[in-house]
Scaffold this motif. Structure first.
Motif: not given
Length: 463
Positions: A64-68, A459-463
């Motif tokens: 969900s992070g850098i991969t996305k 809408d997932g968590w960002r920081y």
């Protein structure tokens, strides 16, 4: 004078992510990097036939992070070799075992804690910035094996100089993410294109979408007038007199995203434009005592030395000869192309107190003790054919993730009193681990600048 919508300072995980995201959104963006290398603290360079980092790095992103972010900008972050187990050194018994052995019996207590964590909202975890992880776990179980599992994972992921002193919020945030996205306690992988290839791909996305990446180009000062960012002055090439302070080229911009860490950001951002309380927050975290520092060590052998699957990360709370919690993995098993044929390269590190990093005598003595301990833990390492010591202190891995030093206790990513100034750094307010944490910080700042969330990331968590 060149003009851009946004100037990004630093071409590491955060800077390249921010640049690629903004360019993908149609903004004119320039990413500045003072060194000749992409990747920042996660750069990869050749050293006598070996490709090494500033420290040990793996990707800690379930997707969900850098991969996305890679996917959004038209690239693929290949998830290469993955670790599935964790060998643990028992310093009292002087032997290796698996972390699974610590809860190989009744798993009811572990399942109970996992269920409670998954059902805990992200906002509820925010309230745990000031308390240790053990306190949260003890709400749900007194089983020490569960505490052991969580704390051994924390030694690998979120280092502090005291292995038991981990913040609840930061560590549980990562654990919740892995359980929800990968249905496992921890997930780490090697980038399939290698670390150098990974950063080339992301920099390529910046250029392909119309942005610019300048290497060997240092930002000298962020220019601020009447509470607004107006540009960035670059360092001047060809300085003859060492005390020359004449500014170089000026890039005109209304927005700067700095990815510099707390220990160096005020060299570029004038502190007199920021509120005293905010500057004091930065300086407080920048103390040597709060640097995550370790004795970085690469050793190459002609024969394998691990007793388990070589792709696994091993960990310990102390070696037989040094009080250094740490880790090790076989880099050759992760990426055979990063080492010469016929040898195995091992990446290892032992944590030391941050303030000790400037004491050269202490560092030298601890390296000797650390290596002696490793040679007892892995006897085959005595026969190494190549060695490279590299102190991870300046730059360090990050700011220690102890209670009251994380989350809301860190400076906000949006600079108060200055319009158009953002700090996309994992040493500012952010969540996650390493490169993924930095990339998520970049996404947070980019969306703040744009004034809306990018729908692709949900809408997932960002920081």
């Amino acid at each position: 004078m060149s003009s851009y919508d946004v100037v990004v300072i630093g071409a590491g995980a955060a800077g390249l992510s921010a640049g690629a995201l903004l360019a993908r959104d149609g903004r004119s963006v320039c990413v500045l990097e003072r060194s000749p290398h992409l990747g920042g603290r996660a750069l990869a360079v050749d050293d006598e036939g070996f490709r090494v980092n500033l420290g040990g790095h793996l990707i800690e992103d379930g997707g969900s992070g850098i991969t996305k972010i890679f996917e959004y900008v038209g690239e693929e972050l290949i998830h290469g070799e993955v670790s599935h187990d964790m060998p643990v050194w028992d310093n009292e018994a002087r032997r290796w075992g698996s972390i699974r052995d610590r809860y190989s019996g009744n798993k009811t207590e572990l399942k109970k804690v996992i269920k409670a964590l998954v059902e805990t909202s992200w906002d509820e975890l925010e309230a745990w910035d000031d308390r240790p992880m053990r306190t949260w776990i003890h709400q749900h179980t007194t089983d020490q094996s569960v505490v052991d599992l969580f704390e051994f994972l924390a030694v690998l992921e979120c280092l502090t100089d005291n292995w038991w002193d981990h913040s609840a919020s930061d560590n549980l945030w990562v654990r919740k993410m892995h359980y929800e996205e990968r249905h496992m306690a921890a997930y780490s992988c090697w980038p399939g294109q290698g670390w150098d290839g990974m950063w080339r791909d992301l920099a390529g996305a910046v250029g392909r979408h119309g942005g610019e990446v300048r290497l060997n180009c240092a930002a000298d000062q962020v220019l601020i007038e009447n509470g607004e960012v107006v540009g960035v002055a670059l360092g001047r090439d060809g300085i003859v007199v060492p005390n020359d302070v004449e500014p170089g080229e000026v890039l005109e911009t209304g927005c700067v995203i700095s990815t510099l860490p707390v220990w160096s950001v005020l060299r570029v951002v004038p502190d007199w434009h920021l509120p005293d309380w905010y500057v004091n927050q930065i300086r407080y975290l920048a103390q040597d005592a709060y640097r995550v520092s370790w004795l970085g060590l690469y050793l190459a052998t002609e024969e394998p030395v691990t007793m388990y699957d070589p792709r696994e990360l091993s960990t310990w709370l102390a070696t037989p000869h040094s009080p250094t919690p740490g880790f090790m993995y076989d880099q050759t098993a992760m990426d055979p192309d990063s080492t010469p044929p016929g040898v195995h390269l091992y990446c290892t590190g032992g944590v030391i107190p941050g303030f000790k990093g400037r004491d050269r005598r202490y560092v030298g003595e601890m390296y000797d003790r650390f290596e002696a301990g490793l040679f007892e833990m892995y006897p085959g390492l005595r026969d190494h054919v190549w060695r490279r010591r590299g102190l991870v202190f300046d730059p360090p891995f990050g700011v220690v993730q102890k209670p009251m030093l994380v989350g809301t206790f860190r400076p906000h990513w949006r600079a108060p009193n200055v319009e158009g100034l953002y700090f996309a750094s994992e040493t500012f307010r952010s969540r996650g681990i390493g490169t993924d944490r930095a990339a998520r910080a970049a996404l947070t700042c980019v969306e703040d600048y744009l004034g809306h969330r990018i729908a692709f990331f949900g809408d997932g968590w960002r920081y």
